[in-house]
Design a protein around this motif. Structure first.
Motif, short mmCIF file in Angstrom:
data_model
loop_
_atom_site.label_atom_id
_atom_site.label_comp_id
_atom_site.label_asym_id
_atom_site.label_seq_id
_atom_site.Cartn_x
_atom_site.Cartn_y
_atom_site.Cartn_z
N VAL A 165 9.30 -38.48 -11.65
CA VAL A 165 8.22 -39.39 -11.27
C VAL A 165 8.03 -39.37 -9.75
CG1 VAL A 165 7.41 -41.80 -11.35
CG2 VAL A 165 8.70 -40.86 -13.27
N LEU A 166 9.14 -39.36 -9.05
CA LEU A 166 9.09 -39.30 -7.59
C LEU A 166 8.38 -38.01 -7.13
CD1 LEU A 166 10.01 -40.36 -4.79
CD2 LEU A 166 12.13 -39.11 -5.13
N LEU A 201 6.02 -45.12 -1.09
CA LEU A 201 6.16 -43.70 -0.77
C LEU A 201 5.05 -43.34 0.24
CD1 LEU A 201 8.15 -41.55 -1.79
CD2 LEU A 201 6.30 -40.62 -3.16
N LYS A 249 13.56 -38.82 -10.80
CA LYS A 249 13.21 -37.73 -9.89
C LYS A 249 11.85 -37.10 -10.24
CE LYS A 249 15.63 -33.99 -7.52
NZ LYS A 249 15.17 -34.12 -6.26
N PHE A 260 11.58 -48.40 -6.68
CA PHE A 260 10.42 -47.55 -6.94
C PHE A 260 10.81 -46.09 -7.21
CE2 PHE A 260 8.81 -51.17 -4.75
CZ PHE A 260 7.54 -51.38 -5.25
N TYR A 261 10.11 -45.49 -8.15
CA TYR A 261 10.23 -44.06 -8.44
C TYR A 261 11.69 -43.63 -8.61
CZ TYR A 261 5.63 -44.64 -6.36
OH TYR A 261 4.39 -45.10 -6.08
N LYS A 262 12.38 -44.32 -9.49
CA LYS A 262 13.81 -44.04 -9.68
C LYS A 262 14.05 -42.68 -10.32
CE LYS A 262 15.09 -48.80 -10.48
NZ LYS A 262 15.66 -49.67 -11.45
N THR A 278 4.66 -38.17 -7.91
CA THR A 278 3.94 -39.09 -7.02
C THR A 278 3.76 -38.45 -5.64
OG1 THR A 278 4.97 -40.91 -8.21
CG2 THR A 278 3.90 -41.47 -6.15
N CYS A 279 4.78 -37.76 -5.19
CA CYS A 279 4.70 -37.06 -3.90
C CYS A 279 3.59 -35.99 -3.96
CB CYS A 279 6.05 -36.44 -3.56
SG CYS A 279 6.03 -35.52 -2.03
N TYR A 324 10.41 -42.77 1.71
CA TYR A 324 10.18 -44.20 1.46
C TYR A 324 9.98 -44.88 2.81
CZ TYR A 324 11.85 -43.83 -3.37
OH TYR A 324 12.01 -43.50 -4.69
#
Ligand code: SF4
Ligand code: SF4
Length: 130
Positions: free
Chosen positions: A110-111, A83, A108, A104-106, A114-115, A94
């Protein structure tokens, strides 16, 4: 390396990874056994600290076994990767250079989290305007 990265290490070849002062201090404190005789970072043209490469690989990359020698204490950018932040679009994306982004970060949530952390890192630790 994580299972997702097993036998890859593509992002550790000719790395352009930016490191913060916190990253540098942590590596110096915790990775004494892997510190090279020379500095492991340099200031790039954007005035940011960047990891050095040796013979085309990140200074901490073990090319035969394709592992990161400082994995536990690797820089934050290496943790967020693949990311990255697209400054033009002003959003996390990505990096297409990674061949396994789909792993990675499947989730939402978590994605998104992380963002959020990536943006906080860029603002607070690298002092970048986003
Ligand atoms: S993050 Fe992507 S490019 Fe880097 S080692 Fe893992 S799978 Fe390979
Ligand atoms: S610090 Fe480790 S994970 Fe990061 S680019 Fe270097 S070898 Fe790869």
């Amino acid at each position: 390396m994580s299972d997702k990265c097993k036998d890859c290490g593509k992002c550790c070849i000719e790395t352009e990874m930016i490191v913060s002062e916190d990253d540098i201090s942590l590596i110096i404190r915790k990775c004494q056994n892997y510190l090279p005789n020379q500095a492991f970072y340099f200031k790039n043209e954007d005035n940011l600290f960047q990891l050095k490469n040796i013979e085309g690989n990140c200074i901490f990359f073990e090319k035969n076994s394709k592992i990161c020698n400082i994995y536990e204490y690797r820089p934050q950018g290496c943790r967020f990767y693949p990311l990255i932040f697209d400054f033009e679009k002003q959003k996390c994306i990505y990096d297409k250079y990674c061949p396994r982004t789909h792993l990675f970060y499947k989730e939402k949530a978590v994605l998104n989290n992380t963002c959020k952390n990536l943006k906080k890192f860029l603002k607070k630790q690298l002092n970048l305007k986003i």
